[in-house]
Design a protein around this motif. Sequence first.
Motif, PDB file in Angstrom:
ATOM      1  N   TYR A 192       0.585  -1.340   0.085  1.00 59.51           N
ATOM      2  CA  TYR A 192      -0.003   0.010  -0.061  1.00 59.51           C
ATOM      3  C   TYR A 192       0.952   1.131   0.139  1.00 59.51           C
TER       4      TYR A 192
ATOM      5  N   ASN B  50      -1.781   1.039  -3.165  1.00 64.46           N
ATOM      6  CA  ASN B  50      -1.821   0.114  -4.380  1.00 64.46           C
ATOM      7  C   ASN B  50      -3.198   0.479  -4.726  1.00 64.46           C
TER       8      ASN B  50
ATOM      9  N   ILE C 190       6.218   3.451  -0.339  1.00 63.94           N
ATOM     10  CA  ILE C 190       5.247   2.223  -0.571  1.00 63.94           C
ATOM     11  C   ILE C 190       5.570   1.249   0.509  1.00 63.94           C
TER      12      ILE C 190
ATOM     13  N   ILE D  19       2.737  -4.237  -7.392  1.00 64.03           N
ATOM     14  CA  ILE D  19       2.330  -2.854  -7.110  1.00 64.03           C
ATOM     15  C   ILE D  19       2.265  -2.231  -8.496  1.00 64.03           C
TER      16      ILE D  19
END
Length: 676
Positions: free
Chosen positions: A595, A597, A607, A672
């Motif tokens: 996340y 994402n 991230i 991702i």
Amino acid sequence: MRFSYILLFSLFAFLPVSAQNAIGEWQTYLSYHNPTRSEVIGNKLFIIANGGLYAYDKDDTSIHTYSKSFPLSDTEISYIAYQSVYKILIIIYSNANIDLLENEEYVYNLPDYKNKNITQDKSVNHACFYKESAYLSTASGILCVNLKKREISNYYALNKNVLACNVSDGKLYAATSDGLFAGLLTDNLLDINNWEKVSDDTSEFLSKYRDIPFKEEVPENIIPNSPVRNYPYFMNFTGERLLIAGGGHIANRLERPGTIMTFEDNIWKSFQEEGISEQTKLRYDDINCVVQDFQDKTHHFAASAGEGIYEFRDGRFVNWYSMHNSPLESALPDEPSKNNYVRVNGLIYDKEDNLWMVSCGVAKNPVQVLRKNGSWVSLNYPEATERSNFGRTIFDKRGWLWATSSRIESGGVFCLNYNGTIEDTSDDQHKFITQFTNQDGTILEQLAVYCIAEDKEGAIWIGTNKGPLVLNNPSRYFNDNFYCTQIKIPRNDGSDLADFLLVNEAINAIAVDGANRKWIGTAANGIYLLSANGMETVHHFTEENSPLLSNSIESIAIHPRTGEVFIGTGKGLVSYQSDATEAENSFKESNVRAYPNPVRPDYDGVITVTGMVYDSDVKIVDTAGHLIYQGTSLGGQFTWNGRNKQGKRVSTGIYMVLAADSEGKEGVVTKIAFVR
């Protein structure tokens, strides 16, 4: 091109998301109970409660809280006053710091009054407004704040407690404890001789201009979801539930009302307080620890600094154990006040669901066990009797019990290996060390031990009045030649000299995060995050350089899933979203989450990928297999700034996260998505 975006967004629907806080984000968890002052600003009611500030919108019934995390400059608010022309809410803190909250959004800090070198009381009793000025009546004079220039313009030292003031006919009037005084605004009012006494009687003036704490009454049903009090003295996690006890004793009792709170799923709850003292016929104060039954999440025990232990179910009081109905002892059994000296601490469950505890200052049985069947076992270890400040306890990986004692005259660490047989003490190993010897052979005397923690490698870290000590070989604790380690940090002056880590700091709290790093809470210098071996300082947070509420740290607890570090201070509770979480035992695709994402064009943070095993090797590759970034997880969490090895932001596309354990035996893959 249109087709490629449809493909990307169809993939997004299957990518996991999380609501975890952003790495490095601070949260403040202040109490907003017990209102003491209110101001009306348009359709909103601004309220001080327990030193915190919140706003209630009377139209849509929404509530907005203000704190040092954002946007305020300090904590513990004592006074507010609103000036409608400049739309400024003046906020006075207990330390005399001042904020100007303009248009309910922008904050201008005026620290000069706080920093002013005067010995008199700086507390504010009243505010009045005249043109662009706010006149604040203080315990020793009048402070003038220019709201237009957003600055402190003058301080009139009257050397008297000013209860209220007002401007009329070109004069500034001050109702003081010695009568009513006045001075012409055109005169130099910094000169106390330019003030004249106009009346001995201030009653008429005060009846007209007195301070009104509540400009509008606060409805009872608008208290924000928050702790009942700002007392995070003791904290621990059981699962994802944070347990807090708000009292205790150090040299003396803290004299705090019985306070037990829980925080889970962003909801605060409090245990029953009312009626307990009526049932026990003793005070219900100074709860120093609380523990949850591993087998029953509704079942809790809490220990007090003088009245034994209390049992709760679903937060309701159900039983009480003291010297009259249990083996618990009083530290002063021959005194009339003996019932108030049944001092118990260190509640902890073993793996068999037996409740252990230590008793302070007792002559016979310093360790007590309440078996899961309801029977008691009293354990007598002579070296641990009459220790007046037994405190924190842990069971280590071997099942040994460790307990700290913080009184300098008798402080130290007690360790018990009961070999899994509670009643049979014939095979017990036990020892209380009051004077540790370090790796250089130096004896550390007058040692107070405040906290204890076991790290991922099995080393025991203890917090003392002389910094942290590390017991690297705890299995040798019962040997005569046992020694501790004081970590040496090389100096940066080019010499071969080194200094002991935090040797001049009293360490009140230690917590170990998922990456085996140590969070060290000091008594007066904030909180440190140290590398796993303690040689590197990753962060040092203080109230001056962060939203930390106070440099006095009382407790630390780390959320086992998210890694959020809860920091109990002398002024309340805050948290910091760390970049480390507890590692998984093995890789499970369902546990691995990335996340945010997808990563949107306007996102510039890190991230985060969670669900890793300890020290996972992580590689980020594009769909062609090119290596973009690589690193090692911190515990169960890995972070990436979204840039390649050259430091450039990656382009739109899908990127694969390839993770493997440190031995390369197992791994997992997740995705991702980036949109630019």
